[in-house]
Write an enzyme that holds these catalytic residues in place. Structure first.
Site, PDB file in Angstrom:
ATOM      1  N   HIS A  18      -5.044   0.182  18.369  1.00 46.30           N
ATOM      2  CA  HIS A  18      -5.696   0.111  19.695  1.00 46.30           C
ATOM      3  C   HIS A  18      -5.944   1.517  20.270  1.00 46.30           C
ATOM      4  O   HIS A  18      -5.391   1.881  21.299  1.00 46.30           O
ATOM      5  CB  HIS A  18      -4.849  -0.723  20.668  1.00 46.30           C
ATOM      6  CG  HIS A  18      -5.663  -1.320  21.780  1.00 46.30           C
ATOM      7  ND1 HIS A  18      -5.374  -2.534  22.356  1.00 46.30           N
ATOM      8  CD2 HIS A  18      -6.754  -0.856  22.442  1.00 46.30           C
ATOM      9  CE1 HIS A  18      -6.253  -2.794  23.314  1.00 46.30           C
ATOM     10  NE2 HIS A  18      -7.106  -1.786  23.391  1.00 46.30           N
ATOM     11  N   GLY A  24      -9.242   2.760  20.633  1.00 51.45           N
ATOM     12  CA  GLY A  24     -10.691   2.853  20.875  1.00 51.45           C
ATOM     13  C   GLY A  24     -11.072   3.912  21.889  1.00 51.45           C
ATOM     14  O   GLY A  24     -12.042   4.651  21.710  1.00 51.45           O
TER      15      GLY A  24
HETATM   16  C1  DGY Z   1      -9.332  -0.942  27.585  1.00 47.75           C
HETATM   17  O1  DGY Z   1      -9.572  -0.026  28.366  1.00 47.75           O
HETATM   18  O2  DGY Z   1      -9.370  -2.124  27.912  1.00 47.75           O
HETATM   19  C2  DGY Z   1      -8.973  -0.580  26.199  1.00 47.75           C
HETATM   20  O3  DGY Z   1      -8.738  -1.677  25.424  1.00 47.75           O
HETATM   21  C3  DGY Z   1      -7.814   0.357  26.192  1.00 47.75           C
HETATM   22  O4  DGY Z   1      -8.279   1.618  26.267  1.00 47.75           O
END
Ligand code: DGY
Length: 344
Positions: A309, A311
């Site tokens: 996770h 991203g």
């Molecule tokens: C979000 O911002 O929802 C991402 O999944 C985490 O950075």
């Protein structure tokens, strides 16, 4: 002298944002000091009487937490664009505002999504493992070793990208895929929302695409070379990608999920990979994360690339998200306009 406003901060969100919060004279900050998700018992014990709370997606904002917080709570601010972890119905019933961090992470997540698509097709998990296991000297090079489907299209052909969820991040991914030869874009739309013909025509014209079209889920599965899951999560999208969907996908297609793990049925995906229903998968999120250990069926699949996770994990983006979370909570407490507020 008036009592300072207690704000609970569930994670140190970096020097700039913490400095901003500490500089607010009317706030008393209660901060979880460790660099890991805060213990629930700590949060439960400290939330009472708070006017604001800064959370991440690891912290569930439940009715029970709101009960413990009590009637002074005015604002919840999450350092994320996703809000699957927040019970928005309860917030709305209690008149509590929710700040979140859209837009600033769009590019970072879109970049990583394309990276996962490439990695999933080109056997990155398996081939990197060969190197890290020290097996390269014995495996060597072979004419068809580690081959996978090419993301980019040969000049005479074209590629179709399918999007489950077609918001800001999906559209940023689409823009990045045009140089790879994507000419068709299919997406699933929320049945409750009005058709976006003007937006789709504008995207078609801007990118020179043959088609941008909302389709049924089954059509998207069957006609896409790459399927991108970029949906908000929550009960409405749970296991949208299930065994039936995966069976309809092309055997050379890849699946990428960079939104929420709950949208994909992990067990079905593991079976799909094992039995070759699809080529590969690139996941930045997995249902039940972070409890995804070495024995997880997806971790054991050689054609599955999994990242923990990350991203939005660029230095620039995370700082912007942290600042937005900090300014949102302050605005929420003071009754001012937040930079980004989710309207229920
Ligand atoms: C979000 O911002 O929802 C991402 O999944 C985490 O950075």
């Amino acid at each position: 002298m008036s009592t300072p406003n207690k704000v609970v901060v569930c994670r140190d969100i970096g020097a700039e944002a913490m400095g901003f919060l500490r500089a607010q004279p009317d706030l008393e900050l209660v901060v979880w000091a460790e660099d890991r998700a805060c213990d629930r018992a700590w949060l439960d014990a400290n939330i009472g009487g708070a006017v604001g709370v800064v959370v991440t997606f690891s912290d569930l904002v439940t009715p029970e937490l709101l009960d413990l917080a009590g009637p002074k709570l005015k604002a919840v601010s999450t350092m994320s664009v996703g809000y699957e972890h927040v019970n928005t119905h309860e917030l709305s019933t209690r008149g509590i505002r929710l700040g979140y961090t859209p837009d600033v992470l769009t590019d970072a997540v879109a970049d990583l999504t394309v990276m996962l698509a490439l990695m999933a097709g080109r056997n990155a998990a398996q081939s990197m493992q060969v190197v890290s296991n020290g097996e390269w000297p014995t495996v060597g090079w072979s004419p068809f070793g580690f081959c996978g489907p090419q993301l980019s299209a040969a000049p005479a052909r074209s590629r179709t990208a399918g999007f489950i969820g077609f918001g800001r991040i999906s559209q940023a991914v689409l823009a990045r895929l045009i140089p790879f030869g994507v000419t068709r874009c299919l997406y699933t739309a929320n049945p409750a929302s009005a058709p976006h013909h003007a937006r789709d025509d504008a995207l078609k014209a801007a990118h020179g695409l043959a088609e941008v079209r909302a389709v049924e889920l089954g059509v998207l599965a069957a006609e896409s070379d790459m399927v991108f899951v970029l949906a908000p999560g929550g009960p409405g999208t749970r296991h949208t990608v299930d065994a039936a969907f995966l069976r309809k996908m092309r055997r050379t297609a890849i699946l990428v999920n960079a939104s929420r793990g709950t949208v994909v049925d992990s067990e079905a995906l593991a079976t799909a990979l094992k039995e070759g229903w699809i080529w590969g998968a690139g996941l930045d999120v997995v249902e039940g994360e972070p409890n995804v250990g070495g024995d997880h069926p997806l971790v054991r699949e050689p054609r599955c690339v999994i990242l923990p996770h990350i991203g939005s994990a660029t230095l620039e983006t995370r700082n912007e998200m942290a600042m937005m979370a900090a300014t949102n909570v302050v605005a929420g407490i003071r009754g001012a306009e937040m930079t980004a507020e989710l309207k229920f």
